[in-house]
Design a protein around this motif. Structure first.
Motif, short mmCIF file in Angstrom:
data_model
loop_
_atom_site.label_atom_id
_atom_site.label_comp_id
_atom_site.label_asym_id
_atom_site.label_seq_id
_atom_site.Cartn_x
_atom_site.Cartn_y
_atom_site.Cartn_z
N GLY A 1 0.79 -1.22 0.00
CA GLY A 1 0.00 0.00 0.00
C GLY A 1 0.83 1.27 0.00
N GLY A 2 0.26 2.31 -0.63
CA GLY A 2 0.93 3.61 -0.69
C GLY A 2 1.14 4.24 0.67
N ILE A 3 0.45 3.73 1.69
CA ILE A 3 0.61 4.24 3.06
C ILE A 3 2.05 4.04 3.55
CG2 ILE A 3 0.05 2.09 4.26
CD1 ILE A 3 -1.38 5.51 5.22
N GLY B 1 1.62 -1.65 5.40
CA GLY B 1 1.23 -1.41 4.01
C GLY B 1 -0.17 -1.86 3.66
N PHE B 2 -1.03 -2.03 4.65
CA PHE B 2 -2.42 -2.39 4.40
C PHE B 2 -3.28 -1.14 4.62
CE2 PHE B 2 -0.43 -6.40 5.02
CZ PHE B 2 -1.17 -7.33 4.31
N PRO C 1 -3.57 12.75 -0.19
CA PRO C 1 -3.77 11.62 -1.12
C PRO C 1 -2.75 10.50 -0.89
CG PRO C 1 -3.87 13.72 -2.29
CD PRO C 1 -3.36 14.02 -0.91
N VAL C 2 -3.20 9.28 -1.05
CA VAL C 2 -2.34 8.10 -0.91
C VAL C 2 -2.43 7.29 -2.19
CG1 VAL C 2 -1.97 5.93 0.34
CG2 VAL C 2 -2.62 7.99 1.60
N TYR D 1 3.00 1.66 -2.98
CA TYR D 1 4.06 2.59 -2.62
C TYR D 1 4.97 2.90 -3.79
CZ TYR D 1 7.38 -1.39 -2.06
OH TYR D 1 8.18 -2.50 -2.25
N TYR D 2 4.87 2.12 -4.86
CA TYR D 2 5.72 2.30 -6.02
C TYR D 2 4.95 2.74 -7.27
CZ TYR D 2 4.04 -2.50 -6.31
OH TYR D 2 3.23 -3.61 -6.29
#
Length: 335
Positions: free
Chosen positions: A125-127, A275-276, A287-288, A292-293
């Protein structure tokens, strides 16, 4: 004539009723909290987490009774001798019979040293961006990652470097490595970043995924790779799916992340998930990205990520699992 038309209409209505009932069986009507409400709930909880050994033991017991992860998470010579029929969990009426070609590719039995102590399950996740969780992740005794994520220098501070088990969906072999039909070198070289752990592939979930998975096995074996290929047991995946469906996760298929969390809950003494976060806005209302990539979105009808997160957060609040959704270097504000 009128009678025939009437009967014809009845048949159409009956068929429509059956379809509607089947739809509600697969996707029951219920109210999932709004994204905003879930975020507010996470903020309210803050960084508070207290380990609950009773809760950990309970979920390990439940997963052992339903799914037996210690014995069944991978296809092995012990649980799948020659002649064993492996029914694909991702589609009906297809199976693979373990034969003289398949059997030698299987590990003897569960190769993991059990019990595993502190485990980190790392979603994509982008978090995770700017989370500074890399050091925390690398301090775990056993690190599980999803779908061959990039671990290049630009991401190390956030996601760490150590890997003990990483999943690889056959679709990745198809799209990223052209099904390994033209060259295997790029695939083999890119796998070196995962060290000497295990690659976990659902070779027997969909019929179209079997050949790419077997090619990946041979590519690693022929190159004397330090990685060991494990094939996910379709029976384990099927029972884990039923386990979470009974607890409110209704989707065509669970995400890889929830499968890994389930495996970790069954094998590890303590589990932390990173990452969840399936929402487009973070705890700071910024914004997320989806990963993450990158920000490539999944098919919305395939997984039920918000439902999965609600279940994970329930486990977090009960102390059975820790979910990190904030900066790991901070003292509070994100679990």
């Amino acid at each position: 004539m009128l009678v025939r038309c009437y009967r014809g209409k009845l048949s159409v209505w009956a068929a429509m009723c059956v379809l509607v009932l089947c739809w509600f069986y697969v996707f029951p009507v219920y109210r999932l909290p709004r994204d905003k409400d879930i975020v507010e709930e996470v903020l309210k909880q803050g960084g508070v987490w207290q380990k609950n050994q009773t809760g950990i033991d309970l979920y390990r017991k439940l997963l052992t009774e339903c799914c037996d992860p210690r014995r069944m998470f991978a296809v092995t010579k012990e649980n799948s001798p020659t002649g064993k029929v492996l029914w694909y969990d991702g589609e009906f009426y297809h199976s693979h019979t373990v034969n003289n070609e398949t059997y030698p590719l299987l590990v003897k039995d569960n190769p993991l040293r059990l019990p595993l102590k502190k485990c980190a399950v790392v979603g994509n996740g982008g978090i995770l961006r700017h989370s500074q969780c890399g050091r925390d992740i690398d301090q775990a005794d056993f690190v599980l990652r999803c779908n061959l994520p990039p671990l290049s220098k630009e991401y190390v501070d956030d996601v760490g470097t150590r890997t003990h088990l990483v999943t690889a969906n056959p679709s990745i072999i198809e799209k990223r490595f052209q099904n390994l039909l033209w060259s295997r070198k790029v695939f083999v070289d890119s796998m070196k970043v995962y060290g000497s752990g295990y690659i976990y592939m659902p070779a027997f979930s969909m019929k179209t995924g079997t050949d790419p998975s077997l090619r990946a096995y041979h590519a690693l074996a022929d190159s004397s790779s330090n990685l060991t290929m494990l094939f996910a047991n379709p029976e384990f995946l099927r029972t884990v799916g039923r386990f979470w469906k009974a607890r409110g996760v209704h989707a065509r298929r669970l995400s890889t992340g929830l499968f890994l969390v389930s495996l970790a809950l069954g094998l590890c003494e303590e589990v932390t998930a990173y990452g969840f976060w399936p929402f487009s806005v973070g705890l700071d209302e910024q914004p997320v990205s989806h990963h993450y990539y990158d920000n490539i979105l999944p098919y919305t009808w395939f997984h039920a990520m918000p439902e999965e997160f609600v279940q994970l957060w329930h486990l977090h609040k009960s102390g059975a699992l820790r979910v990190r959704v904030g900066r790991c270097s901070a003292q509070g504000g994100g679990g």
